[in-house]
Design an enzyme around this catalytic site. Structure first.
Site, short mmCIF file in Angstrom:
data_model
loop_
_atom_site.label_atom_id
_atom_site.label_comp_id
_atom_site.label_asym_id
_atom_site.label_seq_id
_atom_site.Cartn_x
_atom_site.Cartn_y
_atom_site.Cartn_z
N ASN A 56 5.12 5.87 3.39
CA ASN A 56 4.35 6.56 2.34
C ASN A 56 4.21 8.07 2.54
OD1 ASN A 56 3.86 4.10 0.95
ND2 ASN A 56 2.36 3.60 2.53
N THR A 57 4.85 8.60 3.56
CA THR A 57 4.93 10.06 3.71
C THR A 57 6.40 10.41 3.56
OG1 THR A 57 3.00 10.21 5.14
CG2 THR A 57 4.59 11.99 5.32
N LYS A 106 5.71 3.45 17.15
CA LYS A 106 5.65 2.37 16.16
C LYS A 106 6.86 2.44 15.25
CE LYS A 106 2.51 0.13 12.90
NZ LYS A 106 1.11 0.04 12.47
N ASN A 151 5.82 -1.82 11.53
CA ASN A 151 5.04 -1.29 10.41
C ASN A 151 5.34 -2.11 9.15
OD1 ASN A 151 3.52 0.59 8.81
ND2 ASN A 151 4.03 2.17 10.31
N ASN A 187 0.83 -1.21 0.00
CA ASN A 187 0.00 0.00 0.00
C ASN A 187 0.85 1.25 0.00
OD1 ASN A 187 -0.44 1.91 2.55
ND2 ASN A 187 0.24 -0.12 3.30
N SER A 189 5.79 5.03 8.73
CA SER A 189 5.13 4.74 7.45
C SER A 189 6.06 5.11 6.31
CB SER A 189 3.84 5.53 7.33
OG SER A 189 3.41 5.51 5.98
N PHE A 218 -1.51 8.32 4.36
CA PHE A 218 -2.24 8.97 5.46
C PHE A 218 -3.49 9.71 4.98
CE2 PHE A 218 1.71 9.56 8.46
CZ PHE A 218 1.76 8.20 8.64
#
Ligand SMILES: Cc1cc2nc3c(=O)[nH]c(=O)nc-3n(C[C@H](O)[C@H](O)[C@H](O)COP(=O)(O)O)c2cc1C
Length: 329
Positions: free
Chosen positions: A163-164, A205, A234, A94, A161, A98
């Site tokens: 993805n940022t 996390k 994660n 994915n 994450s 966010f």
């Protein structure tokens, strides 16, 4: 989930779903962070980002649900498609980025939900907006922390994450110290004697891609500032040892890989943290948990609780019941 939402809005249907999927209460219950978890199987962050499905998730028997990641301002996330199944690997990739309604809307929704449901333990997973530069990230975490203080039971600071852009740089010790110590100061203020409120457990996390040195730094810091716990782990940016072909992976593109391929690495990190700290830092394990055997592996490695995400997609709505049944046998 929307079908279930319709069903759960009708009392008798909700009860029947709950009877079908909820594990037996009692023997798996566990006290941690001053909270009583009815069972150790939670839903990991990113499934119910906006706290929209809590009644349905409660009916499926989850011992706790982590909402978010939420950010101060609402954001749309990355363009679709941004979620891909890798069935040959029992995995997902994915790059949601966010997407969420923003902390004010989510906090209001949670408050209203909480007025009717006091039981389910809710974690608040907090992050920063994409447009916020890393040096100001601490302000975003503060906004989310204050807004959610009265409506969640514990907090998870998400700096892991993929993805940022740049977010994972915040896993460096000095950046972490700044964000986490600041939240701990606010935690003390919000829960001073005159407020009648208790401090909230704060967890961090971490990514499965940290180097051994980075994991040691996280552990040192967690002990130094008396962090309440860690969530490990994660999604990963690694693409090693997959059955999905290189061509297919190229078509999918960037994102975090979750599910079976992360299981082993996540377990290793849980075990490493547990052994290095003699169990002083509670760990919530996340990564590749589909079955009771997977959950047992994480608990044997030292995890206090486990969370599922990709396993929920592949195994379906009976996952909590099945894992709990296996844990009891
Ligand atoms: C589609 C998707 C969205 C996710 N969003 C978030 C998120 O917003 N915040 C977060 O901390 N983790 C997020 N995660 C990571 C999961 O919470 C979990 O840590 C990870 O997927 C590993 O567990 P699993 O192998 O059981 O999926 C997301 C995972 C997926 C698959």
């Amino acid at each position: 989930m929307n079908m279930m939402k319709m069903g759960c809005s009708v009392g008798p249907i909700r009860k029947s779903i709950s009877n079908q999927f909820s594990p037996a209460n009692g023997s798996l219950s566990k006290e941690l962070f001053g909270l009583r978890f009815k069972n150790p199987v939670g839903l990991a962050a990113g499934f119910d980002k906006n706290a929209l499905y809590l009644t349905e998730l409660e009916a499926l028997g989850f011992g706790f649900v982590e909402i978010g990641t939420v950010t101060p301002k609402p954001q749309a996330g990355n363009d679709k498609p941004r979620l891909f199944r890798l069935p040959k690997d029992q995995a997902l990739i994915n790059r949601m980025g966010f997407n969420n309604d923003g902390v004010q809307v989510v906090a209001q929704r949670l408050k209203e939900w909480r007025e009717k449901h006091a039981q389910l333990i809710i974690g608040g997973n907090i992050g920063k907006n994409k447009v916020t530069p890393n040096e100001d990230a601490w302000k975003d975490y503060e906004i989310c922390f204050r807004a959610l203080f009265d409506c969640v039971d514990y907090f998870v600071v998400n700096v892991s994450s993929p993805n940022t852009p740049g977010l994972r740089e915040l896993q460096e010790k000095d950046s972490l110290r700044k964000i986490l110590s600041h939240l701990q100061t606010i935690n003390r203020q919000e829960s001073g004697a005159e407020t009648g409120r208790k401090p909230k457990p704060i967890l961090l996390k971490i990514a499965p891609d940290l180097t051994p040195q980075q994991i040691d730094d996280v552990i040192d810091l967690a002990l130094e500032i008396k962090l309440d716990g860690l969530v490990a782990t994660n999604t990963t940016i690694s693409r090693e040892q997959l059955h999905t072909t290189g061509q297919e992976l190229e078509t999918i593109g960037a994102g975090g890989l979750s599910g079976a391929p992360v299981r082993k690495r996540a377990t290793e990190i849980v075990r490493y943290i547990h052994e290095k700290t003699n169990g002083q830092i509670p760990v919530i394990a996340s990564g590749g948990i589909f079955t009771a055997a997977d959950a047992k592996e994480k608990l044997a490695a030292g995890a206090s609780l486990v969370q599922v995400w990709t396993g929920f997609i592949y195994e379906g709505p009976a996952i909590v019941k099945n894992i709990c049944k296996g844990l009891l046998s």
